[in-house]
Scaffold this motif. Structure first.
Motif, PDB file in Angstrom:
ATOM      1  N   ALA A   1      83.133  -8.489  17.102  1.00 10.80           N
ATOM      2  CA  ALA A   1      84.039  -7.152  17.027  1.00 10.80           C
ATOM      3  C   ALA A   1      83.384  -5.885  16.613  1.00 10.80           C
ATOM      4  CB  ALA A   1      84.981  -7.649  16.187  1.00 10.80           C
TER       5      ALA A   1
ATOM      6  N   LEU B   1      84.080   2.123  21.384  1.00  7.63           N
ATOM      7  CA  LEU B   1      83.803   0.682  21.016  1.00  7.63           C
ATOM      8  C   LEU B   1      85.281  -0.036  21.444  1.00  7.63           C
ATOM      9  CD1 LEU B   1      81.568   0.749  18.018  1.00  7.63           C
ATOM     10  CD2 LEU B   1      80.929   0.154  20.157  1.00  7.63           C
ATOM     11  N   MET B   2      86.492   0.339  21.014  1.00  9.81           N
ATOM     12  CA  MET B   2      87.568  -0.294  21.437  1.00  9.81           C
ATOM     13  C   MET B   2      87.843  -0.715  22.650  1.00  9.81           C
ATOM     14  SD  MET B   2      89.918   1.479  18.373  1.00  9.81           S
ATOM     15  CE  MET B   2      91.410   0.389  18.653  1.00  9.81           C
TER      16      MET B   2
ATOM     17  N   LYS C   1      93.002  -5.260  23.629  1.00  5.69           N
ATOM     18  CA  LYS C   1      92.253  -6.516  23.842  1.00  5.69           C
ATOM     19  C   LYS C   1      93.241  -7.695  24.433  1.00  5.69           C
ATOM     20  CE  LYS C   1      89.617  -7.124  20.033  1.00  5.69           C
ATOM     21  NZ  LYS C   1      88.548  -7.783  19.195  1.00  5.69           N
TER      22      LYS C   1
ATOM     23  N   GLU D   1      85.559  -3.292  23.961  1.00  2.41           N
ATOM     24  CA  GLU D   1      85.861  -4.666  23.540  1.00  2.41           C
ATOM     25  C   GLU D   1      86.807  -5.327  24.475  1.00  2.41           C
ATOM     26  OE1 GLU D   1      86.378  -5.684  19.219  1.00  2.41           O
ATOM     27  OE2 GLU D   1      85.442  -3.805  18.869  1.00  2.41           O
TER      28      GLU D   1
ATOM     29  N   ILE E   1      73.113  -0.687  13.816  1.00  5.22           N
ATOM     30  CA  ILE E   1      74.310   0.109  14.384  1.00  5.22           C
ATOM     31  C   ILE E   1      74.301   0.827  15.754  1.00  5.22           C
ATOM     32  CG2 ILE E   1      76.387   1.291  13.774  1.00  5.22           C
ATOM     33  CD1 ILE E   1      75.553   1.707  10.927  1.00  5.22           C
TER      34      ILE E   1
ATOM     35  N   LEU F   1      93.370  -1.082  12.881  1.00  2.00           N
ATOM     36  CA  LEU F   1      92.353  -1.568  12.724  1.00  2.00           C
ATOM     37  C   LEU F   1      91.581  -0.902  11.406  1.00  2.00           C
ATOM     38  CD1 LEU F   1      90.597  -3.426  14.395  1.00  2.00           C
ATOM     39  CD2 LEU F   1      89.200  -1.606  15.251  1.00  2.00           C
TER      40      LEU F   1
ATOM     41  N   PRO G   1      84.889   5.434  17.689  1.00  2.00           N
ATOM     42  CA  PRO G   1      85.570   4.152  17.503  1.00  2.00           C
ATOM     43  C   PRO G   1      86.370   3.804  18.887  1.00  2.00           C
ATOM     44  CG  PRO G   1      85.644   5.386  15.900  1.00  2.00           C
ATOM     45  CD  PRO G   1      85.029   6.242  16.739  1.00  2.00           C
TER      46      PRO G   1
ATOM     47  N   ASP H   1      94.434   7.451  15.789  1.00  2.00           N
ATOM     48  CA  ASP H   1      95.445   7.116  16.684  1.00  2.00           C
ATOM     49  C   ASP H   1      96.075   5.852  15.916  1.00  2.00           C
ATOM     50  OD1 ASP H   1      93.939   5.133  17.589  1.00  2.00           O
ATOM     51  OD2 ASP H   1      93.447   6.389  19.369  1.00  2.00           O
TER      52      ASP H   1
ATOM     53  N   THR I   1      83.693  -2.597  17.014  1.00  2.00           N
ATOM     54  CA  THR I   1      84.576  -1.512  16.263  1.00  2.00           C
ATOM     55  C   THR I   1      84.996  -1.863  14.935  1.00  2.00           C
ATOM     56  OG1 THR I   1      85.674  -1.471  18.360  1.00  2.00           O
ATOM     57  CG2 THR I   1      86.392   0.114  16.830  1.00  2.00           C
ATOM     58  N   LYS I   2      85.000  -3.055  14.459  1.00  2.00           N
ATOM     59  CA  LYS I   2      85.417  -3.506  13.137  1.00  2.00           C
ATOM     60  C   LYS I   2      83.906  -3.372  12.548  1.00  2.00           C
ATOM     61  CE  LYS I   2      88.125  -6.813  11.556  1.00  2.00           C
ATOM     62  NZ  LYS I   2      88.509  -8.089  11.299  1.00  2.00           N
TER      63      LYS I   2
ATOM     64  N   LEU J   1      81.560  -1.258  13.062  1.00  2.00           N
ATOM     65  CA  LEU J   1      81.212   0.163  12.946  1.00  2.00           C
ATOM     66  C   LEU J   1      82.280   0.783  11.568  1.00  2.00           C
ATOM     67  CD1 LEU J   1      80.387   2.962  14.075  1.00  2.00           C
ATOM     68  CD2 LEU J   1      82.565   3.099  15.328  1.00  2.00           C
TER      69      LEU J   1
ATOM     70  N   SER K   1      96.276   2.879  17.042  1.00  2.00           N
ATOM     71  CA  SER K   1      95.453   1.509  16.904  1.00  2.00           C
ATOM     72  C   SER K   1      94.224   1.540  16.161  1.00  2.00           C
ATOM     73  CB  SER K   1      95.158   0.974  18.440  1.00  2.00           C
ATOM     74  OG  SER K   1      94.424   2.210  19.156  1.00  2.00           O
ATOM     75  N   LEU K   2      93.802   2.660  16.164  1.00  2.00           N
ATOM     76  CA  LEU K   2      92.690   2.896  15.182  1.00  2.00           C
ATOM     77  C   LEU K   2      92.926   2.601  13.699  1.00  2.00           C
ATOM     78  CD1 LEU K   2      89.594   3.279  14.811  1.00  2.00           C
ATOM     79  CD2 LEU K   2      89.964   5.872  14.975  1.00  2.00           C
TER      80      LEU K   2
END
Lengths: 225, 807
Positions: free
Chosen positions: A108, B654-655, B608, B658, B696, A37, B651, A31, A110-111, A113, A33-34
């Motif tokens: 961070a 995790l987002m 965020k 955060e 991870i 990133l 993802p 999506d 997610t970053k 990952l 936002s992903l």
């Protein structure tokens, strides 16, 4: 014939974003936002990557012998039995991405990952580029090049990493090190054997693997390339 | 004559490749060349003889990989003893008339140091120390540290030499085609660190041919005051199908090296692919070339593990990693929560700080341990040089050892006790040092008094061999609210030390306005005055817009900013973004998630900034507890459920975790300011087991657990069973999570479980990781298996609920 180890620097192979997302566990399209990133991560990490390979080529039998008796009868033997020549190689995209992963792991996640996933895609792309070069080079001599396989595949034990490192000394050549648990740093690295010539077999893809519950099973690379 | 003296007025010729010649003599690929010192002593001695015949002044023993990782103690000693004997024999047999020296050769360990690898810095120092002691015992003339691709490992090796010998030491690194070390250091960074630690010659070898190595040589020459060393390969390896060869021949090699000598290189030799013929040709062409004189470069700088920072224009030192006046950081320090400092480190870097001050002094904490841990962690996250800020010499020494580069030490002062404690450490570990102008009689009220102390400190530093350029004077900022002349005194002293004494300087700026309203206005003006009076670096908050304005404007006015480019960029890009600092909570969130309040939506969408802003807004009306239970946790549940039902992927999970963390941070700050205490559920000890460095999965689980209110003690990766048990005991943790990725590390997981079951039987253990499944987890004695982070959370919640019931 295993008299020399060569070093090759590659240009960055094209980036496959779908493959990166697959490694990150994202099974749908990203999506907005992903995607944003991921772009940010790519912008930050692509410039710090280097694409380095060192390798040695020799008679398949000689290469198998350098591993010694304990690996007889494993996948190593099965893959090399029909081959005339074989190459051993070590490839890495360098420590830069490990530095970024470490930077973002705590602050961070997610970053971190996504960077892990980018690294996985990059090193596989580098290995593909190297193997493709091998194919092209050996095709002119009339030899086919088989699929690469690594220590830890099937019944070819991870301990063979020590032999591969003794053979190639990648520490000095491309800055690749092996730790006490047989893991490599930089982490985005691969060592592998490539059978050449004779009836060098293609890999059976995912079907050959014993991990039947694998989430990645049947993925892009699982089709049996 | 020793090699140090010889080096002063002569060009020193080293040897060429040894591995190349050993292979030619029959050494098979994959066999350890060091063993040949014993089994083929004559072959090795003859190689050394050939290099001495060709004109080498120094040959390196065949001990590149002679370390305790590859050989046991007895064999290692035998190898070093034979290697030195072989080199001595080569010198005896040689017809050469030149002065001849034998260098103990030390190559990299082959292991990568933490934080990237699994080899601890002190283990590396101990490893090299063993080889160095043997070299000393068998009588080498100098030590040659070579082919190092990691600045940290280079430091470990040099420290081992300095701690175990008085021998001269040459240090040579392996630079890549990008002109940097594998771990990212530039030649300037290496010079900063190595020169400051006392290397006798600094250089580059291997990996490249003489032509490709020339830019590295030139950068070394521009920065180093000590002799520069170059030992390239004979170009790059090529193959014509039948044999391998290098693409630079003797003549070309010699010509390139002589060109470098004419630019100032002092020590030359060859690496892979070079033979006695290369060295002979080079020595021949060099006859009659006299060395350029060594020049003191007088560069004031510090360095990180990637780059050097020179004080050729005013710099900003970020002050935020310091608990003084910061409740939130104090709390984080007491809770062992490093995220706070890491976030500050990153954000100060983003705001333009060129160095970061690190101070963790707080009553009740072990400063030695904590400071070292912070230095290591911050270095893993940002690549800026650090200013190590402590008044405890024990903490200082530990932090200096762990630091990867040349740090700025904050601080020494004019007291005898302080100088006696700090200068030996700065001398040994390298570094620049901040000198506070106070002594046994306190802070002088006159500027002349402060200048006198500065003089005293500089003179004392000189007695240790610490150069003037490495002493940064702090003329001490005092409040103008209590003394109207305070600022004038500081500035007059500053002006004198910088203009008349030619010293660099540092000031903490913000003290000047203590007790006044609108402090930033006063601070900014004082900062401008200090800059005009020669200030080299200010310790301040780089997020302060007023200070940034002053700094950028000063650089433009001072002629330091070409075409005002930096100023224009600041004014047009950074300033507009910085001024209206509030992120609007107003715009509606993009739809896509079912229902929920704005804050819930922001969290589940993983936004965020928006989550932070909304949470702040909400706190004005709603209690913290209501926000946590009514907003944050339900939002996390929504995403967690979507993840479990495969409607959302990792993802996204995790987002939103955060974003939730940002909201929690707002709540934590609020509660600290109102004095409320927050309750956490219970302790949860988490670790990746010994032998495994894959973290991870563990990190994802930790993030989720924290959001669900568990007090997570993260022991990191490659954690020994005893450490897990100790943590469970110290924290009284009812829950442990263990992770393993590889089949080879499952036994160490089993061992950890066994130890816990024997000594902490009440503790519940949940395991996870790629190689495990439910069956296997049961077999190795775990209480539960969790396939992912959400399942771990569910299990932990269940155990916690049981605990509460039984209370």
């Amino acid at each position: 014939m295993l008299d020399g180890v060569f070093i090759e620097n590659y240009a960055a192979p094209p980036v496959d974003e779908r493959e990166i997302l697959r490694y990150a566990g994202n099974k749908a399209d990203a999506d907005e936002s992903l995607k944003k990133l991921l772009d940010e991560c790519l912008r930050e990490c692509l410039p710090v990557l280097s694409y380095r390979v060192c390798y040695a080529v020799g008679k398949a039998r000689e290469l198998e012998e350098t591993f010694g008796g304990e690996y007889k009868g494993t996948l190593l033997t099965r893959r090399l039995c029909g081959a005339e020549y074989a190459a051993a190689f070590a490839a890495t995209v360098g420590l830069g991405i490990d530095r970024l992963i470490l930077r973002y792991t705590e602050v961070a996640p997610t970053k971190a990952l996504l960077l892990q996933a980018i690294g996985a895609e990059r090193i596989e792309a580098l290995c593909d580029a190297f193997c493709k070069d091998m194919q092209t080079e050996w095709a002119t001599k009339g030899f086919k090049v088989g699929a690469r396989f690594s220590a830890g595949y099937g019944d070819f034990p991870l301990t063979a990493q020590r032999k591969i490192f003794a053979l190639l000394s990648p520490e000095r050549r491309i800055g690749l090190t092996l730790n006490g648990s047989l893991l490599m740093t930089p982490t985005k690295s691969v060592t592998a054997i490539v059978p050449i010539g004779g009836n060098a077999t293609l890999s059976g893809g995912c079907a050959e693997c014993e991990l039947k519950e694998c989430e990645m099973r049947g993925g892009v690379r699982g089709q049996g390339t | 004559m020793n090699v140090r003296e010889f080096l002063q007025n002569n060009i020193v010729v080293l040897d060429g490749g040894t591995g190349t010649l050993l292979q030619a003599a029959g050494l098979p690929l994959g066999e350890l060349p060091e063993r040949w010192n014993i089994t083929h002593a004559d072959v090795v001695a003859d190689i050394h003889r050939a290099y001495f015949d060709a004109g080498s002044n120094v040959v390196c023993t065949n001990t590149f990989g002679a370390n305790a990782l590859k050989f046991d103690g007895a064999e290692l000693e035998k190898i070093v003893a034979s290697a030195v004997a072989n080199a001595r024999k080569g010198a005896e047999l040689s017809k050469g008339k030149q002065p001849k020296f034998v260098a103990l050769d030390i190559g990299p360990s082959g292991k990568l140091l933490k934080p990237y690898g699994d080899f601890a810095f002190e283990e590396a120092v101990a490893l090299f120390a063993k080889t160095v002691k043997l070299g000393v015992k068998y009588g080498v003339d100098l030590v040659f540290i070579e082919t190092m691709g990691d600045s940290y490992e280079t430091k470990a090796a040099l420290l081992a030499v300095k701690e175990n010998s008085e021998l001269p030491v040459f240090v040579s690194n392996a630079y890549g085609g990008d002109g940097k070390l594998m771990t990212g250091a530039t030649p300037a960074a290496m010079v900063a660190m190595l020169e400051s630690m006392g290397a006798d010659a600094i250089g580059a070898n291997c990996s490249l041919g003489p032509k490709q190595l020339a830019p590295v040589a030139e950068e070394l020459l521009a920065k180093a005051s000590v002799p520069v060393l170059i030992k390239p390969n004979a170009g790059l390896p090529q193959t014509d199908g039948a044999r391998t060869y290098y693409d630079v021949d003797e003549k070309e090699f010699a010509a390139e090296l002589v060109a470098l000598v004419k630019k100032g290189v002092r020590v030359i030799g060859g690496c892979c692919g070079t033979t006695p013929a290369y060295i002979g040709e080079t020595a021949k062409v060099l006859a009659g070339v006299s060395p350029l004189p060594l020049t003191e470069k007088n560069i004031a700088c510090v360095s990180s593990y990637t780059h050097a920072v020179e004080f050729d224009k005013p710099l900003l030192i970020g002050e935020r990693i310091n608990p003084t006046g910061k409740k939130r950081f104090k709390q984080a320090l007491l809770d062992g929560e490093t995220d706070y400092a890491l976030n500050e480190a990153l954000s100060q870097r983003d705001k333009g700080a060129q160095l970061l001050d690190v101070n963790v002094g707080l009553p009740g904490i072990d400063e030695r341990k904590t400071l070292t841990e912070y230095i290591e962690k911050i270095q893993a996250v940002v690549d800026l040089p650090l200013q190590i800020d402590t008044s405890d010499p024990v903490a200082l020494e530990s932090a200096l050892r762990a630091y990867n580069g040349k740090p700025l030490v904050n601080s020494v002062n004019g007291k005898r006790e302080s100088m006696d404690a700090v200068f030996p450490l700065v001398k040994k570990y390298g570094g620049a040092v901040v000198a506070l102008t106070l002594d046994e009689n306190g802070i002088p009220e006159t500027w002349e008094g402060r200048v006198a102390i500065a003089e005293k400190i500089v003179n004392e530093a000189a007695r240790y061999g610490i150069k003037k350029k490495d002493v940064f004077v702090d003329t001490l900022t005092m409040s103008v609210a209590t003394d109207k002349n305070a600022a004038r005194t500081t500035l007059s002293a500053l002006r004198f030390v910088s203009r008349e004494m030619g010293l660099h300087s540092v000031l903490g700026v913000s003290n000047v306005s203590f007790g006044l309203p609108a402090r930033e206005t006063v601070n900014a003006s004082f900062f401008a005055l200090a800059l005009e009076n020669g200030l080299s670096a200010a310790i301040l908050n780089p997020a302060s817009v007023e200070m940034q304005k002053t700094y950028r404007a000063f650089l433009a006015l001072n002629g330091t900013d070409e075409n005002c480019g930096e100023y224009i960029r600041f004014a047009t890009e950074i300033l507009p973004a910085a001024t209206p600092a509030t992120v609007s909570a107003a715009p509606p969130a993009p739809s896509g998630t079912e229902g929920g309040s704005p804050l819930q939506t922001a969290i589940s969408e993983g936004l965020k900034d928006r989550a932070t802003a909304l949470c702040k807004e909400l706190l004005q009306e709603v209690s913290p507890l209501e926000i946590v239970n009514g907003e944050i946790v339900p939002a996390l549940d929504t995403v967690g459920k979507a993840y479990e039902e495969k409607r959302a992927y990792l993802p996204r999970l995790l987002m939103s975790a955060e974003a939730a963390k940002c909201a929690f941070e707002v709540i934590k700050n609020h509660m600290l300011s109102t004095g409320e205490t927050q309750t956490k559920k219970c302790k949860f000890v988490i670790a990746t087991v010994k032998g495994d460095i894959h973290d991870i999965g563990k990190n994802i689980v930790r993030t989720l657990l924290e959001n669900y209110g568990f007090d997570v003690v993260d022991l990191g990766r490659d954690v020994p069973p005893e450490t897990v048990l100790e943590a469970v005991r110290t924290h009284g943790a009812p829950l442990v999570g263990l992770s393993a990725l590889m089949t080879t590390t499952v036994p160490s997981m089993e061992e950890t479980i066994g130890l816990l079951k024997a000594h902490a039987p009440a503790c519940k253990i949940v395991v996870g990781g790629a190689v495990l499944n439910r069956e296997y987890a049961e077999k190795i004695g775990a209480d539960a298996y969790a396939k992912d982070g959400m399942e771990t959370v569910r299990y932990a919640e269940k155990i916690y609920a049981d605990l509460c019931k039984n209370k």
